[in-house]
Design an enzyme around this catalytic site. Sequence first.
Site, PDB file in Angstrom:
ATOM      1  N   GLU A 254       0.844  -1.198   0.000  1.00 16.24           N
ATOM      2  CA  GLU A 254       0.000   0.000   0.000  1.00 16.24           C
ATOM      3  C   GLU A 254       0.879   1.248   0.000  1.00 16.24           C
ATOM      4  OE1 GLU A 254      -2.694  -0.210   3.314  1.00 16.24           O
ATOM      5  OE2 GLU A 254      -3.562  -2.106   2.685  1.00 16.24           O
ATOM      6  N   HIS A 273      -8.043   1.054   1.834  1.00 18.53           N
ATOM      7  CA  HIS A 273      -7.889   0.777   3.269  1.00 18.53           C
ATOM      8  C   HIS A 273      -8.745   1.735   4.108  1.00 18.53           C
ATOM      9  CE1 HIS A 273      -4.864  -1.252   6.198  1.00 18.53           C
ATOM     10  NE2 HIS A 273      -6.023  -1.054   6.795  1.00 18.53           N
TER      11      HIS A 273
END
Length: 300
Positions: A254, A273
């Site tokens: 990420e 997220h």
Amino acid sequence: MILITEFMDEAWVDWLRARAEVTYEPDLPDRPDDLAALAPQASALIVRNRTQVKGALLQAGFTCVGRLGVGLDNIDMDGCAARGIEVYPAIGANTLSVAEYVVTTGAVLLRGAYMMRPEMEAGDWPRGPAGQGREIAGKVLGLLGYGEIARKTGALGRALGMEVVAADPYARDFDGARQAEAAEVMAEADLLSLHVPLTDETRNLIDADALARMKPGAILVNAARGGVVDEGAVCDALRAGHLGGAALDTFAVEPLGADHPFAGVPNLILTPHIGGVTAEANTRVSEMTARRVAAHLGLE
């Protein structure tokens, strides 16, 4: 000084500013040199999931870490314990947000029609395929892990008429769900939701073999940890039509960057997220974290 390295509700940043010197720079995970320079001036860190509280950073001298969320895989817990650094996760503050994410995205993928905007914008009228969507009532909600978030997810699923089955070797009880082994949960679930931490035991828990054991047309939702899922295998199962849909909120890397397998994959929802991040949850998480850090520093 309290160093806040990622986004936090502004009202609670101001609450801390009224009590202590605060440095609030929510892009610090992208500026590791600046983070390393600021950390030795801090008595406390407040982070989300992108700040890596590990390695040399632990030598900076802060005495506590407030975690704006519940996952701890970005924090070296053993290293913190060895140095007497207290870690305060915001347990419970974003439970409802994650549970709602699981059930609502699962319902969208089961129904299917919400994914047909491109055809409609092209001038088509895909009423036949859109009418083949499935209701969530009467479906089996499978939960791998049965902690607080999974229990709330199960409660929401039951309110919509779902049967709930769960597996968790560490659960105290299975009130509200039928207990089963993980393989049985995967085989029975129409909607499979993951609620496990990322450990050596759970890494790539959902791989090609696990996906093959799932029902044809089943839906997968991962709002837990990215490394729990083999992302390439999920994409293959979606392209093959074995999986009916997937929603992924967490990823092995990420941000994703350009090197990822998701382009053009059908029936796939990707979110950055944010399963546990809503306006309401951010306020609750920020308040809990601010108050616990302030109490640790003797500021309340």
